[in-house]
Write an enzyme that holds these catalytic residues in place. Structure first.
Site, PDB file in Angstrom:
ATOM      1  N   CYS A  62      -5.583  26.131  -8.327  1.00  0.00           N
ATOM      2  CA  CYS A  62      -4.527  26.827  -7.587  1.00  0.00           C
ATOM      3  C   CYS A  62      -5.115  27.730  -6.512  1.00  0.00           C
ATOM      4  O   CYS A  62      -5.971  28.571  -6.805  1.00  0.00           O
ATOM      5  CB  CYS A  62      -3.694  27.644  -8.567  1.00  0.00           C
ATOM      6  SG  CYS A  62      -2.530  28.782  -7.791  1.00  0.00           S
ATOM      7  N   TYR A  98       2.692  24.227   2.210  1.00  0.00           N
ATOM      8  CA  TYR A  98       3.713  23.887   1.204  1.00  0.00           C
ATOM      9  C   TYR A  98       5.061  23.621   1.864  1.00  0.00           C
ATOM     10  O   TYR A  98       5.820  22.751   1.416  1.00  0.00           O
ATOM     11  CB  TYR A  98       3.844  25.022   0.186  1.00  0.00           C
ATOM     12  CG  TYR A  98       2.689  25.099  -0.785  1.00  0.00           C
ATOM     13  CD1 TYR A  98       2.740  24.471  -2.025  1.00  0.00           C
ATOM     14  CD2 TYR A  98       1.530  25.800  -0.455  1.00  0.00           C
ATOM     15  CE1 TYR A  98       1.684  24.534  -2.914  1.00  0.00           C
ATOM     16  CE2 TYR A  98       0.462  25.869  -1.340  1.00  0.00           C
ATOM     17  CZ  TYR A  98       0.546  25.237  -2.570  1.00  0.00           C
ATOM     18  OH  TYR A  98      -0.514  25.294  -3.443  1.00  0.00           O
TER      19      TYR A  98
END
Length: 354
Positions: free
Chosen positions: A59, A192
């Site tokens: 992440c 994103y």
């Protein structure tokens, strides 16, 4: 401090939902904002050995905290728990640890620490998270504040020679905060917004904003070694974790494909410069990064096939940026070797050849 929006969306309470048809991607930025501070104002005082940082290498938001912890030399003060690269709808799991349990917290799923804090916790289980080892309950998952507090509230536990990641000068700090806001909205979250866009219009807007910001960053970095000058700061940490994932996942998986990072000369040299500094590249696990994105995001990669490329050997090529600043540590020193048990697995990085 949350560096995203606070817009409430139905999918924020639906684990595993990333793309909403017809809509732009809006990140859930409602975090547990409790802080660990010197004065213990929120009930959690700074105390060496009490807290565990749970941060998956896959992440980018968690990778920030792993880097800052290492740069500041907080390994003895805050232990590190490393979930595996994939997760289900509701939680990261400790499948890399013996018996599938975190050896300190004794839990299989990070969700258990969130439920120890709030049995009805309604949102996604995110990393990084700081967990109180006394009761096993999560203290905070407010990732932008976590790294700021590691620099400030935990200062008495920093290693000797730790770099100053936050400028002392108010004007310089204000400039850095503005840079970090743009890096977040347009780049960190921008990739994103491209990848999880639910409409062509939302994707087109996100794509244009992303590459406008990358061009701006390339211009800024053309005559300075790092974002704020000749030494590293928190701003560089935040940009690095997106750039290091760009060609491996964002270019293809998230359709951020105007250019690869390797085709943007200034940003590619800058990223290599950081990667080759102790504390940056030695925290990066490319195998886990690819497995996470291509396996977890089934709405945009339903086959869960993980691509074999790209070739990573170029990360070790000379970057030639020393002439822009010869002391990345700002008068401090580089961190020492990675602690035993915290090394990236062999074969998962050009710094850890198999």
């Amino acid at each position: 401090m949350n560096d995203g929006t606070t817009t409430e969306r139905p999918e924020h309470s639906q684990g595993g939902t990333y793309t909403v048809e017809g809509q732009e991607f809006v990140r859930d930025s409602n975090y547990i904002s409790t802080r660990v501070t010197r004065d213990g104002a929120d009930g959690y005082p700074v105390e060496a050995g009490r807290y565990r940082l749970v941060a998956a290498r896959a992440c980018p938001w968690a990778n920030r905290s792993i880097i800052v912890r290492r740069l500041l030399g907080l390994e003895d003060a805050i232990s590190l728990g490393l979930p595996g690269p994939t997760h289900g709808e509701r939680s990261w799991t400790f499948d890399l640890d013996p018996g599938g349990k975190d050896p300190v917290l004794g839990i299989e799923r990070l969700q258990e620490a969130f439920f120890a804090r709030d049995p009805d916790y309604p949102r996604g289980i995110t990393v990084p998270a700081i967990v109180d080892t006394r009761d096993g309950a999560v203290v905070t998952n407010d990732y932008p504040q976590i790294t700021l507090d590691l620099s400030t509230e935990w200062a008495e536990h920093h290693r000797e020679g730790a770099p100053r990641l936050l400028p002392e000068d108010p004007a310089e700090r204000a400039e850095m905060d503005a840079v970090m806001r743009r890096v977040y909205t347009e780049v960190n979250n921008g990739v994103y917004r491209c990848g999880f866009a639910g409409s062509q219009e939302a994707y087109d807007e996100a794509y244009a904003r992303l590459f406008t910001a990358l061009d701006w960053l390339a211009e800024r970095l053309a005559d300075r070694r790092f974002l704020m000058g000749g030494s590293i700061t928190e701003a560089d940490v935040r940009l690095f974790t997106t750039l290091v994932r760009f060609d491996a996942v964002y270019h293809g998986h998230f359709k951020c494909n105007r250019n690869k990072l390797t085709e943007m000369p200034v940003l590619w040299a800058y990223a290599r410069d950081l990667f080759q500094l102790p504390g940056f590249g030695d925290t990066v696990d490319f195998a886990q990064i690819k497995e996470h994105y291509y396996v977890v995001h089934t709405d945009i990669n339903p086959t869960q096939i993980v691509p074999a490329g790209p070739d990573l050997r170029g990360w070790l090529d000379p970057h030639g940026r020393e002439s822009l600043g010869d002391d990345p540590w700002g008068g401090g020193t580089q961190p020492g070797p990675v602690r035993d048990g915290e090394q990236v697995a062999a074969g998962h990085s050009p710094l850890a050849p198999g």
